[in-house]
Structures are given as C-alpha cells and as structure tokens.
Design a protein around this motif. Structure first.
Motif, mmCIF file in Angstrom:
data_model
loop_
_atom_site.group_PDB
_atom_site.id
_atom_site.type_symbol
_atom_site.label_atom_id
_atom_site.label_comp_id
_atom_site.label_asym_id
_atom_site.label_seq_id
_atom_site.Cartn_x
_atom_site.Cartn_y
_atom_site.Cartn_z
ATOM 1 N N GLY A 183 -9.952 -90.326 64.629
ATOM 2 C CA GLY A 183 -8.572 -89.965 64.831
ATOM 3 C C GLY A 183 -7.971 -88.731 64.452
ATOM 4 O O GLY A 183 -8.410 -88.459 63.022
ATOM 5 N N VAL A 184 -7.333 -87.855 64.842
ATOM 6 C CA VAL A 184 -6.879 -86.678 64.324
ATOM 7 C C VAL A 184 -5.396 -86.613 65.039
ATOM 8 O O VAL A 184 -4.937 -87.237 65.929
ATOM 9 C CB VAL A 184 -7.742 -85.583 64.915
ATOM 10 N N ALA A 185 -4.827 -85.598 64.195
ATOM 11 C CA ALA A 185 -3.466 -85.254 64.724
ATOM 12 C C ALA A 185 -3.631 -83.522 64.522
ATOM 13 O O ALA A 185 -4.486 -82.681 63.813
ATOM 14 C CB ALA A 185 -2.268 -85.249 63.558
ATOM 15 N N PHE A 186 -2.833 -82.789 65.320
ATOM 16 C CA PHE A 186 -3.106 -81.246 65.468
ATOM 17 C C PHE A 186 -1.787 -80.634 65.414
ATOM 18 O O PHE A 186 -0.893 -81.241 66.238
ATOM 19 C CB PHE A 186 -4.039 -80.870 66.579
ATOM 20 N N GLU A 187 -1.847 -79.230 65.481
ATOM 21 C CA GLU A 187 -0.705 -78.337 65.758
ATOM 22 C C GLU A 187 -1.176 -77.255 66.025
ATOM 23 O O GLU A 187 -2.034 -76.417 65.390
ATOM 24 C CB GLU A 187 0.357 -78.509 64.701
ATOM 25 N N ILE A 188 -0.626 -76.519 67.164
ATOM 26 C CA ILE A 188 -0.695 -75.087 67.538
ATOM 27 C C ILE A 188 0.595 -74.549 67.418
ATOM 28 O O ILE A 188 1.067 -74.798 68.700
ATOM 29 C CB ILE A 188 -1.681 -75.126 68.804
ATOM 30 N N SER A 189 1.103 -73.657 66.859
ATOM 31 C CA SER A 189 2.446 -72.992 67.010
ATOM 32 C C SER A 189 2.470 -71.723 66.337
ATOM 33 O O SER A 189 1.640 -71.436 65.660
ATOM 34 C CB SER A 189 3.286 -74.079 66.003
ATOM 35 N N THR A 190 3.332 -70.914 66.902
ATOM 36 C CA THR A 190 3.710 -69.731 66.637
ATOM 37 C C THR A 190 4.385 -69.536 65.195
ATOM 38 O O THR A 190 4.732 -70.349 64.535
ATOM 39 C CB THR A 190 4.692 -69.006 67.510
ATOM 40 N N ASN A 191 3.829 -68.327 64.547
ATOM 41 C CA ASN A 191 4.076 -67.903 63.252
ATOM 42 C C ASN A 191 5.178 -67.137 63.169
ATOM 43 O O ASN A 191 5.872 -67.016 62.068
ATOM 44 C CB ASN A 191 2.864 -67.409 62.375
ATOM 45 N N ASP A 192 5.797 -66.754 64.228
ATOM 46 C CA ASP A 192 6.875 -65.708 64.479
ATOM 47 C C ASP A 192 8.009 -66.321 65.137
ATOM 48 O O ASP A 192 7.748 -67.167 66.005
ATOM 49 C CB ASP A 192 6.373 -64.261 64.836
ATOM 50 N N VAL A 193 9.235 -66.029 64.664
ATOM 51 C CA VAL A 193 10.415 -66.184 65.826
ATOM 52 C C VAL A 193 10.181 -65.554 67.139
ATOM 53 O O VAL A 193 9.805 -64.421 67.235
ATOM 54 C CB VAL A 193 11.537 -65.887 64.947
ATOM 55 N N PRO A 194 10.421 -66.400 68.177
ATOM 56 C CA PRO A 194 10.994 -67.743 68.098
ATOM 57 C C PRO A 194 10.032 -68.548 67.949
ATOM 58 O O PRO A 194 8.667 -68.590 68.792
ATOM 59 C CB PRO A 194 11.699 -67.827 69.521
ATOM 60 N N TYR A 195 10.013 -69.682 67.328
ATOM 61 C CA TYR A 195 8.871 -70.622 67.168
ATOM 62 C C TYR A 195 8.912 -71.629 68.487
ATOM 63 O O TYR A 195 9.823 -71.954 68.973
ATOM 64 C CB TYR A 195 9.360 -71.719 65.985
ATOM 65 N N ARG A 196 7.664 -71.824 68.632
ATOM 66 C CA ARG A 196 7.211 -72.799 69.700
ATOM 67 C C ARG A 196 5.723 -73.373 69.768
ATOM 68 O O ARG A 196 4.883 -72.468 68.902
ATOM 69 C CB ARG A 196 7.532 -72.044 71.226
ATOM 70 N N GLY A 197 5.326 -74.373 70.438
ATOM 71 C CA GLY A 197 3.920 -74.884 69.983
ATOM 72 C C GLY A 197 3.946 -76.452 70.750
ATOM 73 O O GLY A 197 4.623 -76.719 71.364
ATOM 74 N N VAL A 198 2.638 -76.663 70.336
ATOM 75 C CA VAL A 198 2.210 -78.025 70.855
ATOM 76 C C VAL A 198 1.733 -78.713 69.537
ATOM 77 O O VAL A 198 0.796 -78.081 68.869
ATOM 78 C CB VAL A 198 1.016 -77.929 71.849
ATOM 79 N N ARG A 199 2.099 -80.001 69.432
ATOM 80 C CA ARG A 199 1.397 -80.920 68.482
ATOM 81 C C ARG A 199 1.351 -82.301 69.189
ATOM 82 O O ARG A 199 1.798 -82.600 69.976
ATOM 83 C CB ARG A 199 2.501 -80.968 67.275
ATOM 84 N N GLY A 200 0.087 -82.904 68.530
ATOM 85 C CA GLY A 200 -0.109 -84.306 68.994
ATOM 86 C C GLY A 200 -1.187 -84.835 68.361
ATOM 87 O O GLY A 200 -1.502 -84.700 67.067
ATOM 88 N N ALA A 201 -1.691 -85.940 68.948
ATOM 89 C CA ALA A 201 -2.878 -86.715 68.510
ATOM 90 C C ALA A 201 -4.000 -86.942 69.270
ATOM 91 O O ALA A 201 -3.456 -86.755 70.714
ATOM 92 C CB ALA A 201 -2.166 -87.782 67.773
ATOM 93 N N GLY A 202 -5.082 -87.547 68.864
ATOM 94 C CA GLY A 202 -6.330 -87.460 69.918
ATOM 95 C C GLY A 202 -7.376 -88.189 68.980
ATOM 96 O O GLY A 202 -7.141 -88.547 67.936
#
Length: 148
Positions: free
Chosen positions: A68-87
């Motif tokens: 079981g994992v959780a993850f996040e892929i998100s930008t480091n600069d403004v404007p912040y956006r991304g995807v997080r989840g589990a799998g």
C-alpha cells in the motif's frame, strides 16, 4: 485510476502526469509500521505510475512487506497544482533496464551523462515499481494564484 476527484477530469490529469518531469513523492510503511517517503522518477503508462530503483533499495523490501502506498506529484512553483492519491505497488525485475532507460531519457534528456552511465551499469540490478492507482485527487490553484 479507479476513482478520480478534484479540479481535473481524467484527460487533463493524464496530460499533467505525461507532461511533468517532477519526481513522484512515494510514501509507504516500514516493517515496524513506521512511515517512509522518498522521491522517484516516474512515467505514467496505461493508468499506472512506473518507477525504477535499485533492487537492493530499502523501499523494495518495504513494498514487498506492505504494497500500500500514497503518492503526490505537484508543482513546486506558483500556481500550485498536482495529483495525489493512493494505490498498490507491484515490484518486478527491470532486467533489460527498459523502464530505467526511459526514465533517464525523460528526466535527463539522454543516456550520455555520468549519472546515466552509472545507473545503467551492467553490475546494477534494477526493479520496476508499478503503482496501480486506486484513487486520485487533483488540485489547481491557477485561478486564485495567477497563471495558466
């Protein structure tokens, strides 16, 4: 991706995952029920996140014990956006280093650097970590932070 919620639809989410060369932050459990997080290069293929790492890396042991994992892929600069989840993670040999080679080209541009040659060394055993994404949440603060 089984369940997707948030600001983006599936098409926009997959576009973001294909375009970004931000490492995935991957969280897992240690055998003593602690938490462990690391960053890995990833590629998005057919609804899965795929990473590569050395076969002897601690995270491989941890994922074999508890996938079981959780993850996040998100930008480091403004404007912040991304995807997080589990799998759920699956480990398999990357004998021909096909996943690793693709990740090197994705993140470094080619396989000519000292780092790339070191990672692709025949003496190095690699595994592929494939995350089957059960649920994901997207966010995009472009409207309130300016940007796209």
């Amino acid at each position: 991706m089984d369940r997707l919620t948030g600001d983006w639809d599936r098409e926009r989410t997959e576009q973001f995952l294909d375009e970004q060369t931000i490492p995935v932050r991957l969280a897992t459990h240690t055998p003593r029920d602690g938490l462990w997080m690391l960053s890995l290069w990833y590629r998005y293929r057919d609804g899965h996140l795929e990473c590569a790492t050395g076969a002897s890396a601690k995270v491989v042991d941890y994922l074999r014990e508890n996938p079981g994992v959780a993850f996040e892929i998100s930008t480091n600069d403004v404007p912040y956006r991304g995807v997080r989840g589990a799998g759920t993670a699956d480990i398999a040999p990357d004998d021909d280093k096909a996943v690793l080679r693709d990740l090197i080209e994705r993140y470094l541009g080619d396989t000519d650097s000292k780092l790339a040659r070191s990672l692709l060394s025949p003496d190095r055993d690699e595994v592929r970590i494939r995350v089957d994404v059960d649920r994901a949440y997207t966010w995009d603060f472009s409207d309130r932070m300016g940007g796209e």
